[in-house]
Structures are given as structure tokens and as C-alpha cells.
Design a protein around this motif. Structure first.
Motif, PDB file in Angstrom:
ATOM      1  N   THR A 175      37.925  40.309  57.622  1.00 16.90           N
ATOM      2  CA  THR A 175      36.947  39.529  56.857  1.00 16.90           C
ATOM      3  C   THR A 175      37.061  39.826  55.364  1.00 16.90           C
ATOM      4  OG1 THR A 175      35.427  39.592  58.749  1.00 16.90           O
ATOM      5  CG2 THR A 175      34.488  39.010  56.606  1.00 16.90           C
ATOM      6  N   ILE A 204      42.477  33.830  59.492  1.00 15.07           N
ATOM      7  CA  ILE A 204      41.323  33.014  59.878  1.00 15.07           C
ATOM      8  C   ILE A 204      41.337  32.665  61.367  1.00 15.07           C
ATOM      9  CG2 ILE A 204      40.221  30.763  59.562  1.00 15.07           C
ATOM     10  CD1 ILE A 204      40.798  31.005  56.577  1.00 15.07           C
ATOM     11  N   PRO A 205      42.465  32.224  61.947  1.00 16.19           N
ATOM     12  CA  PRO A 205      42.461  31.953  63.398  1.00 16.19           C
ATOM     13  C   PRO A 205      42.153  33.190  64.243  1.00 16.19           C
ATOM     14  CG  PRO A 205      44.338  30.897  62.363  1.00 16.19           C
ATOM     15  CD  PRO A 205      43.739  31.800  61.326  1.00 16.19           C
ATOM     16  N   SER A 208      38.426  33.863  63.976  1.00 14.68           N
ATOM     17  CA  SER A 208      37.716  32.835  64.741  1.00 14.68           C
ATOM     18  C   SER A 208      37.828  33.092  66.240  1.00 14.68           C
ATOM     19  CB  SER A 208      38.274  31.446  64.405  1.00 14.68           C
ATOM     20  OG  SER A 208      38.152  31.171  63.024  1.00 14.68           O
ATOM     21  N   ALA A 209      39.019  33.525  66.685  1.00  8.54           N
ATOM     22  CA  ALA A 209      39.217  33.803  68.103  1.00  8.54           C
ATOM     23  C   ALA A 209      38.374  34.986  68.557  1.00  8.54           C
ATOM     24  CB  ALA A 209      40.697  34.075  68.381  1.00  8.54           C
ATOM     25  N   VAL A 211      35.485  35.968  67.263  1.00  8.28           N
ATOM     26  CA  VAL A 211      34.091  35.499  67.341  1.00  8.28           C
ATOM     27  C   VAL A 211      33.881  34.646  68.592  1.00  8.28           C
ATOM     28  CG1 VAL A 211      32.341  34.082  66.216  1.00  8.28           C
ATOM     29  CG2 VAL A 211      33.770  35.614  64.840  1.00  8.28           C
ATOM     30  N   ALA A 212      34.836  33.761  68.865  1.00 10.85           N
ATOM     31  CA  ALA A 212      34.734  32.920  70.066  1.00 10.85           C
ATOM     32  C   ALA A 212      34.732  33.784  71.319  1.00 10.85           C
ATOM     33  CB  ALA A 212      35.897  31.924  70.103  1.00 10.85           C
TER      34      ALA A 212
END
Length: 244
Positions: A175, A204-205, A208-209, A211-212
Motif C-alpha cells: 500500500t 494494485i492487482p 486487490s486480490a 482484499v478480495a
């Protein structure tokens, strides 16, 4: 004079298999999948095992302080054991990588297989421990340590075998890197814009992964309990098979 034979391209299941292998052997796909697994398993351990972080030792250090000076019935044994288990698992990965270094074989498949086995143990022992009413219950602690060992292997994979790729468990650093690169690009004071954009495309991917995975893990755990761990197990099996 010999004649060459035309070999038709693979069709049906063979074509799907080759496409699947190509996809799951790409560094980007490996990183995204592992980040999803890390977020998913970390939140499962936290929710199911009274605040135990399977992927983040920093979080466990915090929980030691919280539990030692908080509720009297909040067990702290798992958090105390997490560090030596983590250290031992990372050391094991280092030894494996060193032994593979003089050969042409890649240790990634073996490491992913070991992680898969440990996650299966995390799930099976967690199911056997139900209902978990104490953080210090023997089966609950054993389940947690198997989860810690599994994610320790993933931490070490990122540092030793997939060096140069985005970390799949350390989202604080990811982050900070994302924010730094965005600010530098937006301000026009970036020394290497191409490098910053390349990092953002990788980082970023992965973030995002993760967090998902965390959101999915929490939801599926509340629906299926420890059986929710079957999903990351299947994903790791796919990665191991594709990276022979």
C-alpha cells in the motif's frame, strides 16, 4: 526424402489444459492467486481462532499485548508459538531452495504442495476442534500452527523463489508503494515513470486480490466453517500442477 507430418493443434480438454497451465504459470497469475489465498486464510484464522494471524507476525505481536493485559480468558499460547513456527517454516524453505539451486529443477511446485498439505491440516484439525471455545484448546492451537506454517512458506516463496515479484502477504508495504508511486507520477517528480507504472501494474492487482480474499474468506467461513479452506486448497493445487 522424408515427409513431415502435420500435427493438428490440441482441441477440447487438451487445449483447455494447456491454456490453464499457461495462465497459472505466469508470474502475475501466481502472485494474484497467492495474494487471494493469503487474505482468505488470514481472515479465516483470525475469525475462527480468537484473533490469530496466520500470515502476519506483526499482528500476532500486537495480539500478545492485547491478550496479556485484556480479558483473562483470552488465551495467548497460539500467538506465542506462532513466531518459532514461522521461523522454522521459513528456514525449511530456505534449505529446500538451496538444495535445488545446483539443479535445473524449480522448487516452486514442491513448496506449493507443502503449503497445500499444511492448509489441509489446518482445515481438518480445525473441523475436529469444533466447537472451539478456548484459544488455548490443544486442537485449536495445532490448527493455528498448521495455518501459520502454510503462510510462512508463502512468505518465503515470495522472498526466495519468486524474488522480484510483488509480495503476496505484506500489504502494508504494498500500500505504501502504491501511494508513493501515484503521488510521484501525479506530481511529475518521478525519476523513472516507466518503472513506477510497471510497479503499479503489478502491485494494485495483488493488493486487490488480498482484499478480495479477506472479504471472501470471512463470508464463506460464516457459511461453511473450516470447510471454507477447500477453496484456497484447490487454488494451490492448481498452481502446483501448472508449475511442474
Amino acid at each position: 526424402m522424408g515427409t513431415s507430418r502435420h500435427i493438428p493443434p490440441p482441441t477440447g480438454s487438451a487445449a483447455l489444459t494447456r491454456a490453464w497451465v499457461r495462465h497459472f504459470s505466469k508470474p502475475a497469475a501466481i502472485g494474484i492467486t497467492l495474494a487471494f489465498v493469503a487474505g482468505y486464510v488470514d481472515v479465516t484464522g483470525f475469525v475462527a481462532l480468537f484473533g490469530l494471524f496466520t500470515a502476519h507476525m506483526t499482528g500476532n505481536f500486537v495480539m500478545i499485548g492485547v491478550k496479556m493485559f485484556g480479558s483473562a480468558d483470552a488465551g495467548v499460547l497460539a500467538e506465542l508459538l506462532a513466531l518459532p513456527v514461522f521461523v522454522g517454516s521459513v528456514a525449511m524453505v530456505k534449505v529446500i531452495v538451496q538444495r535445488f539451486s545446483n539443479t535445473r529443477r524449480n522448487p516452486l511446485r514442491l513448496l506449493l504442495t507443502l503449503q497445500t498439505i499444511l492448509l489441509l491440516g489446518f482445515m481438518i484439525i480445525g473441523l475436529a476442534a469444533q466447537p472451539i471455545v478456548s484459544a488455548d484448546a490443544p486442537l485449536a492451537v495445532l490448527s493455528g500452527m498448521l495455518g501459520v506454517a502454510a503462510l510462512a512458506i508463502q512468505n518465503a516463496i515470495g522472498r526466495l523463489d519468486l524474488s522480484g515479484t510483488t509480495p503476496t502477504t505484506l500489504m502494508t508495504g504494498n500500500t505504501a508503494q502504491i501511494v508513493t508511486d501515484i503521488v510521484e507520477l501525479a506530481s511529475g517528480h518521478c525519476d523513472d515513470g516507466k518503472a513506477a507504472k510497471a510497479r503499479l501494474r503489478k502491485t494494485i492487482p495483488v493488493l486487490s486480490a488480498f482484499v478480495a480474499g479477506a472479504v471472501s474468506g470471512c463470508f464463506v467461513y460464516h457459511c461453511a466453517g473450516f470447510l471454507c479452506v477447500l477453496l484456497p486448497v484447490v487454488l494451490l493445487m492448481a498452481l502446483a500442477s501448472a508449475n511442474a
